[in-house]
Design a protein around this motif. Structure first.
Motif, PDB file in Angstrom:
ATOM      1  N   GLU A   1       0.877  -1.171   0.000  1.00 49.10           N
ATOM      2  CA  GLU A   1       0.000   0.000   0.000  1.00 49.10           C
ATOM      3  C   GLU A   1       0.911   1.217   0.000  1.00 49.10           C
ATOM      4  OE1 GLU A   1      -3.777   1.948   2.389  1.00 49.10           O
ATOM      5  OE2 GLU A   1      -2.796   0.173   3.189  1.00 49.10           O
ATOM      6  N   ARG A   2       0.648   2.158  -0.888  1.00 47.82           N
ATOM      7  CA  ARG A   2       1.468   3.370  -1.000  1.00 47.82           C
ATOM      8  C   ARG A   2       0.588   4.600  -0.891  1.00 47.82           C
ATOM      9  NH1 ARG A   2       4.030   0.886  -6.005  1.00 47.82           N
ATOM     10  NH2 ARG A   2       5.727  -0.312  -5.109  1.00 47.82           N
ATOM     11  N   VAL A   3       1.113   5.592  -0.191  1.00 45.98           N
ATOM     12  CA  VAL A   3       0.457   6.891  -0.090  1.00 45.98           C
ATOM     13  C   VAL A   3       1.528   7.939  -0.377  1.00 45.98           C
ATOM     14  CG1 VAL A   3      -0.849   8.478   1.352  1.00 45.98           C
ATOM     15  CG2 VAL A   3      -1.082   6.016   1.702  1.00 45.98           C
ATOM     16  N   ARG A   4       1.207   8.852  -1.268  1.00 46.28           N
ATOM     17  CA  ARG A   4       2.166   9.893  -1.657  1.00 46.28           C
ATOM     18  C   ARG A   4       1.435  11.210  -1.836  1.00 46.28           C
ATOM     19  NH1 ARG A   4       4.100  11.919  -6.534  1.00 46.28           N
ATOM     20  NH2 ARG A   4       6.292  12.433  -6.523  1.00 46.28           N
ATOM     21  N   VAL A   5       2.008  12.271  -1.284  1.00 48.40           N
ATOM     22  CA  VAL A   5       1.472  13.620  -1.475  1.00 48.40           C
ATOM     23  C   VAL A   5       2.619  14.489  -1.967  1.00 48.40           C
ATOM     24  CG1 VAL A   5       0.366  15.622  -0.418  1.00 48.40           C
ATOM     25  CG2 VAL A   5      -0.200  13.314   0.386  1.00 48.40           C
ATOM     26  N   ALA A   6       2.428  15.124  -3.133  1.00 51.57           N
ATOM     27  CA  ALA A   6       3.460  15.985  -3.708  1.00 51.57           C
ATOM     28  C   ALA A   6       2.805  16.981  -4.650  1.00 51.57           C
ATOM     29  CB  ALA A   6       4.493  15.164  -4.471  1.00 51.57           C
ATOM     30  N   ASP A   7       3.248  18.214  -4.564  1.00 49.68           N
ATOM     31  CA  ASP A   7       2.796  19.262  -5.486  1.00 49.68           C
ATOM     32  C   ASP A   7       1.286  19.324  -5.640  1.00 49.68           C
ATOM     33  OD1 ASP A   7       5.448  19.932  -5.973  1.00 49.68           O
ATOM     34  OD2 ASP A   7       5.609  18.495  -7.626  1.00 49.68           O
ATOM     35  N   ARG A   8       0.589  19.437  -4.528  1.00 53.42           N
ATOM     36  CA  ARG A   8      -0.875  19.571  -4.503  1.00 53.42           C
ATOM     37  C   ARG A   8      -1.617  18.364  -5.057  1.00 53.42           C
ATOM     38  NH1 ARG A   8      -1.533  25.612  -6.870  1.00 53.42           N
ATOM     39  NH2 ARG A   8      -0.260  26.666  -5.327  1.00 53.42           N
ATOM     40  N   GLU A   9      -0.942  17.239  -5.163  1.00 58.27           N
ATOM     41  CA  GLU A   9      -1.585  16.047  -5.676  1.00 58.27           C
ATOM     42  C   GLU A   9      -1.304  14.875  -4.740  1.00 58.27           C
ATOM     43  OE1 GLU A   9      -1.811  15.301 -10.006  1.00 58.27           O
ATOM     44  OE2 GLU A   9      -0.726  13.471  -9.502  1.00 58.27           O
ATOM     45  N   PHE A  10      -2.297  14.020  -4.577  1.00 55.01           N
ATOM     46  CA  PHE A  10      -2.091  12.829  -3.767  1.00 55.01           C
ATOM     47  C   PHE A  10      -2.230  11.599  -4.649  1.00 55.01           C
ATOM     48  CE2 PHE A  10      -6.670  12.878  -3.821  1.00 55.01           C
ATOM     49  CZ  PHE A  10      -7.015  11.525  -3.812  1.00 55.01           C
ATOM     50  N   TYR A  11      -1.612  10.526  -4.208  1.00 52.97           N
ATOM     51  CA  TYR A  11      -1.683   9.255  -4.913  1.00 52.97           C
ATOM     52  C   TYR A  11      -1.754   8.149  -3.860  1.00 52.97           C
ATOM     53  CZ  TYR A  11      -0.172   5.172  -7.568  1.00 52.97           C
ATOM     54  OH  TYR A  11      -0.094   3.926  -8.128  1.00 52.97           O
ATOM     55  N   TRP A  12      -2.710   7.266  -4.003  1.00 53.88           N
ATOM     56  CA  TRP A  12      -2.858   6.107  -3.120  1.00 53.88           C
ATOM     57  C   TRP A  12      -2.979   4.881  -3.993  1.00 53.88           C
ATOM     58  CZ3 TRP A  12      -6.872   2.613  -3.112  1.00 53.88           C
ATOM     59  CH2 TRP A  12      -6.868   1.664  -2.087  1.00 53.88           C
ATOM     60  N   ALA A  13      -2.272   3.821  -3.642  1.00 56.78           N
ATOM     61  CA  ALA A  13      -2.361   2.566  -4.395  1.00 56.78           C
ATOM     62  C   ALA A  13      -2.274   1.402  -3.425  1.00 56.78           C
ATOM     63  CB  ALA A  13      -1.248   2.472  -5.420  1.00 56.78           C
ATOM     64  N   LYS A  14      -3.037   0.358  -3.745  1.00 51.98           N
ATOM     65  CA  LYS A  14      -2.998  -0.861  -2.942  1.00 51.98           C
ATOM     66  C   LYS A  14      -2.950  -2.042  -3.893  1.00 51.98           C
ATOM     67  CE  LYS A  14      -6.746  -2.662  -1.209  1.00 51.98           C
ATOM     68  NZ  LYS A  14      -7.951  -2.957  -0.425  1.00 51.98           N
ATOM     69  N   CYS A  15      -2.033  -2.960  -3.637  1.00 50.84           N
ATOM     70  CA  CYS A  15      -1.935  -4.183  -4.417  1.00 50.84           C
ATOM     71  C   CYS A  15      -2.200  -5.353  -3.481  1.00 50.84           C
ATOM     72  CB  CYS A  15      -0.548  -4.311  -5.048  1.00 50.84           C
ATOM     73  SG  CYS A  15      -0.340  -5.844  -5.980  1.00 50.84           S
ATOM     74  N   ARG A  16      -3.182  -6.162  -3.822  1.00 54.85           N
ATOM     75  CA  ARG A  16      -3.514  -7.343  -3.020  1.00 54.85           C
ATOM     76  C   ARG A  16      -3.700  -8.505  -3.982  1.00 54.85           C
ATOM     77  NH1 ARG A  16      -5.398  -8.692   2.184  1.00 54.85           N
ATOM     78  NH2 ARG A  16      -6.868 -10.403   2.132  1.00 54.85           N
TER      79      ARG A  16
END
Length: 159
Positions: free
Chosen positions: A80-95
């Motif tokens: 599971e990844r969470v990233r916040v950069a330059d006014r943008e967020f990104y969340w990903a989950k691999c199961r």
């Protein structure tokens, strides 16, 4: 769970969570072979002295253990990844090889807590879609994740 907070590009917040595996796939196969060998050695000795009913139970034991190792192996690449950069967020989950993603403008994302059975779950909502964040970490780590992620998104936090 293994948690990585290494800086990623110019991210103001980055977190990668993975299941902690103390055995590699090769080590699991080796241990399974050792357990199978020991089990059948004991079952063979019992069969040799006339306790033949031990052998089918040993076979079932080995079969169930093999299946348990297969289930564990299916989740080796989960993350599971969470990233916040330059006014943008990104969340990903691999199961089990299936990837689910959510990304968008951090200012419009909502993060909130969901108390369930004495535990705290984190919800991340964006454009009508809600995902559960921090499923691979402990409750204490999840509370810390909630505070840090809310700070990184710089939004009002609703509980």
């Amino acid at each position: 769970m293994m948690v990585s907070t290494e800086a990623n590009d110019n991210a103001s917040f980055f977190l990668e969570m993975r299941p902690n595996r103390s055995l590699t796939p090769e080590a699991r196969r080796l241990w399974l072979a050792v357990i199978v060998g020991t089990t059948f050695l004991v079952a063979g000795a019992a069969t040799a002295i006339g306790a033949w009913m031990v052998l089918p139970f040993a076979g079932f034991e080995v079969l169930f253990l093999w299946y348990a190792f297969q289930l564990i192996g299916r989740h080796d690449d989960d993350y599971e990844r969470v990233r916040v950069a330059d006014r943008e967020f990104y969340w990903a989950k691999c199961r089990c090889g299936q990837v689910e993603e959510l990304r968008g403008n951090a200012a419009w994302a909502q993060i909130f807590t969901i108390p369930r059975n004495g535990r705290v779950e984190i919800g991340l909502r964006y454009q009508g879609r809600t995902v559960s964040v921090g499923q691979l970490v402990s409750d204490e780590q999840r509370r810390l994740l909630w505070r840090n992620l809310a700070r990184a998104l710089k939004i009002g936090v609703a509980s």
